[in-house]
Design a protein around this motif. Structure first.
Motif, mmCIF file in Angstrom:
data_model
loop_
_atom_site.group_PDB
_atom_site.id
_atom_site.type_symbol
_atom_site.label_atom_id
_atom_site.label_comp_id
_atom_site.label_asym_id
_atom_site.label_seq_id
_atom_site.Cartn_x
_atom_site.Cartn_y
_atom_site.Cartn_z
ATOM 1 N N LEU A 43 0.838 -1.208 0.000
ATOM 2 C CA LEU A 43 0.000 0.000 0.000
ATOM 3 C C LEU A 43 0.871 1.255 0.000
ATOM 4 C CD1 LEU A 43 -2.897 -0.933 2.484
ATOM 5 C CD2 LEU A 43 -2.968 -0.862 -0.011
ATOM 6 N N GLY B 96 5.362 0.555 12.620
ATOM 7 C CA GLY B 96 5.157 -0.892 12.663
ATOM 8 C C GLY B 96 5.898 -1.620 11.565
ATOM 9 N N GLU B 97 5.267 -2.696 11.115
ATOM 10 C CA GLU B 97 5.915 -3.628 10.200
ATOM 11 C C GLU B 97 6.505 -2.963 8.952
ATOM 12 O OE1 GLU B 97 5.913 -5.968 12.081
ATOM 13 O OE2 GLU B 97 5.547 -7.928 11.189
ATOM 14 N N GLY C 105 8.418 -6.674 15.708
ATOM 15 C CA GLY C 105 7.557 -7.110 16.804
ATOM 16 C C GLY C 105 6.487 -6.098 17.162
ATOM 17 N N ALA C 106 5.495 -6.595 17.915
ATOM 18 C CA ALA C 106 4.299 -5.809 18.198
ATOM 19 C C ALA C 106 4.588 -4.605 19.096
ATOM 20 C CB ALA C 106 3.246 -6.709 18.840
HETATM 21 C C1 LIG Z 1 2.631 -15.660 13.053
HETATM 22 C C2 LIG Z 1 3.151 -14.395 13.707
HETATM 23 C C3 LIG Z 1 3.608 -14.457 15.010
HETATM 24 C C4 LIG Z 1 4.095 -13.307 15.631
HETATM 25 N N1 LIG Z 1 4.513 -13.383 16.934
HETATM 26 C C5 LIG Z 1 4.942 -12.276 17.555
HETATM 27 C C6 LIG Z 1 5.326 -12.313 18.935
HETATM 28 O O1 LIG Z 1 5.296 -13.360 19.583
HETATM 29 N N2 LIG Z 1 5.749 -11.164 19.519
HETATM 30 C C7 LIG Z 1 5.793 -9.984 18.829
HETATM 31 O O2 LIG Z 1 6.175 -8.958 19.394
HETATM 32 N N3 LIG Z 1 5.434 -9.923 17.520
HETATM 33 C C8 LIG Z 1 5.005 -11.025 16.874
HETATM 34 N N4 LIG Z 1 4.638 -10.968 15.557
HETATM 35 C C9 LIG Z 1 4.802 -9.713 14.837
HETATM 36 C C10 LIG Z 1 3.667 -8.771 15.148
HETATM 37 O O3 LIG Z 1 2.440 -9.390 14.837
HETATM 38 C C11 LIG Z 1 3.877 -7.529 14.302
HETATM 39 O O4 LIG Z 1 5.152 -6.991 14.589
HETATM 40 C C12 LIG Z 1 2.840 -6.464 14.595
HETATM 41 O O5 LIG Z 1 1.536 -6.982 14.438
HETATM 42 C C13 LIG Z 1 3.053 -5.292 13.654
HETATM 43 O O6 LIG Z 1 2.034 -4.359 13.854
HETATM 44 P P1 LIG Z 1 1.517 -3.470 12.670
HETATM 45 O O7 LIG Z 1 0.514 -2.550 13.264
HETATM 46 O O8 LIG Z 1 2.665 -2.899 11.933
HETATM 47 O O9 LIG Z 1 0.839 -4.477 11.634
HETATM 48 P P2 LIG Z 1 -0.450 -5.377 11.821
HETATM 49 O O10 LIG Z 1 -0.615 -5.829 13.223
HETATM 50 O O11 LIG Z 1 -0.356 -6.410 10.754
HETATM 51 O O12 LIG Z 1 -1.635 -4.378 11.512
HETATM 52 C C14 LIG Z 1 -1.942 -3.946 10.214
HETATM 53 C C15 LIG Z 1 -3.435 -3.784 10.145
HETATM 54 O O13 LIG Z 1 -3.779 -3.136 8.934
HETATM 55 C C16 LIG Z 1 -4.927 -3.765 8.420
HETATM 56 N N5 LIG Z 1 -4.966 -3.527 6.979
HETATM 57 C C17 LIG Z 1 -4.200 -4.078 6.021
HETATM 58 N N6 LIG Z 1 -4.545 -3.612 4.824
HETATM 59 C C18 LIG Z 1 -5.541 -2.738 5.023
HETATM 60 C C19 LIG Z 1 -6.318 -1.922 4.161
HETATM 61 N N7 LIG Z 1 -6.131 -1.913 2.850
HETATM 62 N N8 LIG Z 1 -7.260 -1.151 4.714
HETATM 63 C C20 LIG Z 1 -7.460 -1.149 6.047
HETATM 64 N N9 LIG Z 1 -6.758 -1.899 6.913
HETATM 65 C C21 LIG Z 1 -5.811 -2.682 6.400
HETATM 66 C C22 LIG Z 1 -4.751 -5.226 8.768
HETATM 67 O O14 LIG Z 1 -5.989 -5.899 8.753
HETATM 68 C C23 LIG Z 1 -4.166 -5.129 10.167
HETATM 69 O O15 LIG Z 1 -5.156 -5.088 11.157
HETATM 70 C C24 LIG Z 1 4.139 -12.095 14.930
HETATM 71 C C25 LIG Z 1 3.668 -12.044 13.616
HETATM 72 C C26 LIG Z 1 3.177 -13.172 13.014
HETATM 73 C C27 LIG Z 1 2.664 -13.084 11.598
#
Ligand SMILES: Cc1cc2nc3c(=O)[nH]c(=O)nc-3n(C[C@H](O)[C@H](O)[C@H](O)COP(=O)(O)OP(=O)(O)OC[C@H]3O[C@@H](n4cnc5c(N)ncnc54)[C@H](O)[C@@H]3O)c2cc1C
Length: 266
Positions: free
Chosen positions: A65, A101-102, A108-109
């Motif tokens: 995106l 974030g990612e 990580g979260a």
């Molecule tokens: C299997 C797995 C295990 C993990 N285990 C750990 C752990 O044990 N400890 C830890 O710290 N981290 C862990 N992580 C990593 C952690 O999940 C991420 O670092 C964290 O979620 C990143 O946050 P974020 O907000 O960047 O992304 P996300 O949490 O992915 O949030 C992005 C959001 O954007 C939304 N989105 C996407 N596209 C659109 C769109 N077009 N319109 C509207 N909304 C949209 C998605 O639905 C999602 O809700 C793990 C990840 C995975 C996949």
């Protein structure tokens, strides 16, 4: 690990899955020990009967995106590959778009949440809702926390980052690179041999259809790009990434249809 060992599950380090065999279902994998350079040690192949194989080669940030919006990305292999570039307020190269974030790299979260706080302060500052001094004062402890977390995350990522070149060396002509379009490494190798001027992910996609299937390259792109790097000697920045097209994930027609435009179908 202790739980696994107590349950009698063997845990092996410095071991890689070289092959997965079975027709039609998985029946065995071939494991090999790897040396210090990540390459399999000859003569250590061992076949293990199994019916399930789970592989993990690290996370890949979903930057599609941001790329569609025109945000500049940079290559950061330990952080998962392509990540969105940003300044000290997490603002991207596109005015009005900040990231947290990612997208800034797999970390990580908890780090994602801290970055979210910093990005929000930057947005308030840019909107004139926080003056410069107040924004800086509020951002100070957030930045400190971020630095502390990044030190830890960097150590973890450096230690566990997949060795892309070593993994790439496991590929044989039979290896399926793009599952959706059933493109094998041999197809890519032959396409590049026939068209030596090709060398970017997009060009290889057009010639072989790798990355054109249902997942739009979300699964195969990292492996394919690494394979192109291996074959051409180019770096990831030169090989690039697929053009980020909409939709970035498979979307059923129903989700795009307005109202009841589509009849109910199973
Ligand atoms: C299997 C797995 C295990 C993990 N285990 C750990 C752990 O044990 N400890 C830890 O710290 N981290 C862990 N992580 C990593 C952690 O999940 C991420 O670092 C964290 O979620 C990143 O946050 P974020 O907000 O960047 O992304 P996300 O949490 O992915 O949030 C992005 C959001 O954007 C939304 N989105 C996407 N596209 C659109 C769109 N077009 N319109 C509207 N909304 C949209 C998605 O639905 C999602 O809700 C793990 C990840 C995975 C996949």
């Amino acid at each position: 690990l202790r739980v696994l060992r107590r349950a009698g599950v063997p845990v092996r380090f410095a071991t890689v899955v070289r092959r997965a065999d079975g027709d039609p279902d998985l029946s065995a994998v071939t494991l090999a020990e790897v040396g210090p350079t990540g390459q399999p040690v000859p003569g250590t192949d061992r076949e293990v009967p199994c019916d399930v194989l789970a592989l993990g080669y690290g996370f890949v940030p979903s930057v599609e995106l941001a790329r569609q919006a025109g945000c500049a990305v940079t290559w950061d292999s330990p952080a998962g590959g392509w990540v969105v570039g940003h300044d000290e307020w997490l603002r991207t190269s596109v005015p009005g778009i900040a990231v947290a974030g990612e997208l800034t790299g797999v970390a990580g979260a908890e780090q994602a949440a801290v970055e979210g706080r910093l990005a929000a302060l930057g947005v308030l500052r840019d909107l004139g809702l926080l003056d410069e001094r107040r924004a800086a004062a509020l951002a100070d402890p957030v930045r400190r926390e971020l630095r502390r977390r990044r030190r830890f995350v960097t150590r973890v990522l450096d230690r566990f980052a997949p060795d892309r070149a070593a993994l790439g060396s496991l590929v044989t002509d039979d290896t399926v690179l793009c599952r959706c379009e059933e493109v094998r490494a041999g197809d890519v190798r032959r396409a590049l041999a026939a068209n030596p001027h090709l060398g970017t992910a997009n060009a290889v996609k057009l010639v072989t259809r790798a990355g054109m299937g249902l997942c739009q390259g979300r699964s195969c792109q990292p492996g394919l790009c690494q394979f192109i790097c291996t074959l051409t000697g180019r770096g990831p920045e030169e090989v690039g990434a697929f053009t980020a097209q909409a939709p970035v994930k498979p979307v059923p027609l129903r989700a795009l249809a307005v109202g009841d435009a589509l009849p109910d179908t199973p």
